[in-house]
Design an enzyme around this catalytic site. Sequence first.
Site, PDB file in Angstrom:
ATOM      1  CB  CYS A 171      -0.929  -0.042   1.211  1.00  0.00           C
ATOM      2  SG  CYS A 171      -2.123   1.286   1.252  1.00  0.00           S
ATOM      3  CB  CYS A 172       3.840   2.279   2.020  1.00  0.00           C
ATOM      4  SG  CYS A 172       3.228   2.777   3.638  1.00  0.00           S
TER       5      CYS A 172
ATOM      6  CB  CYS B  93      -2.420   6.903   6.025  1.00  0.00           C
ATOM      7  SG  CYS B  93      -1.562   7.339   4.513  1.00  0.00           S
TER       8      CYS B  93
ATOM      9  CB  CYS C 140      -1.117   3.212   8.958  1.00  0.00           C
ATOM     10  SG  CYS C 140      -1.682   2.169   7.619  1.00  0.00           S
TER      11      CYS C 140
ATOM     12  CB  CYS D 262       5.875   5.209   4.631  1.00  0.00           C
ATOM     13  SG  CYS D 262       6.964   6.597   4.352  1.00  0.00           S
TER      14      CYS D 262
HETATM   15  S1  SF4 Z   1       0.527   4.601   5.690  1.00  0.00           S
HETATM   16 FE1  SF4 Z   1      -1.035   2.966   5.612  1.00  0.00          FE
HETATM   17  S2  SF4 Z   1      -2.745   3.730   4.373  1.00  0.00           S
HETATM   18 FE2  SF4 Z   1      -0.969   5.120   4.064  1.00  0.00          FE
HETATM   19  S3  SF4 Z   1      -0.010   4.377   2.204  1.00  0.00           S
HETATM   20 FE3  SF4 Z   1       1.030   3.348   3.924  1.00  0.00          FE
HETATM   21  S4  SF4 Z   1      -0.100   1.415   4.327  1.00  0.00           S
HETATM   22 FE4  SF4 Z   1      -1.364   2.721   2.964  1.00  0.00          FE
END
Ligand code: SF4
Length: 235
Positions: free
Chosen positions: A121-122, A204, A207, A230
């Site tokens: 996701c990051c 975010c 998280c 991240c």
């Molecule tokens: S901090 Fe969490 S929601 Fe944001 S990009 Fe990374 S995994 Fe995704």
Amino acid sequence: MLTYDQWETAEKPSFPSDNETKGALDVLAWAYREYGDEIVYACSFGVEGIVLIDLISQVKPDAEIVFLDTGLHFQETYDTIAKVKEKYPSLCIVMKQPRLTLEEQKAQFGDELWKRDPNKCCELRKVIPLREVLTGVTAWISGLRREQSPTRRHVEYINKDDKFRSIKVCPLIHWTWKDVWNYVYKHDLPYNVLHDRGYPSIGCAPCTAPALDPNDLRSGRWAGQGKTECGLHLA
Ligand code: SF4
């Protein structure tokens, strides 16, 4: 100009750290002289970011500031950005979005990817967008402080960034948490109200939780997932 490709042979600047901004203003003045418009600040709009924006505005009032807008930030973070835009109207604040909308990410990788695979996701929502931003410039600025975590303890003012094949400039390496807040209060700067609700480090919303350990400012980030960064600052 000090570039990634010339890193090994180029002469590196050095800066005094025993002045009022612990070297930060000298580093920024050098960076904008050296790179002009070829440098961006990737800002998360946490409290260190607010300090850096204020310092940058003294050196380069029309500097480009990039926010990696994952689409998953707290409303309080967007409110903070609005306040910063109002206070520093000549800065160029760019909201950089990922290629995939949240709906497209859900269709391709499943719902709530951050719970199952936060690294992916990051990568999609932060690392790739930053890479796209840095493709057009020679250097970038980051608000890393050595005190923040063991992985940041060896950061220098000027760093060779192998991940993005860039130069990473970190003016705040010697600042403590107390230094940061003293500066914010002294200059009456706007900041994210979540800091007053137990969130020293803000990313975010899915998280980020209030800090679990008051001595570990990043302990509310990806809590329980074995992840501390991240990926923007990992080789
Ligand atoms: S901090 Fe969490 S929601 Fe944001 S990009 Fe990374 S995994 Fe995704």
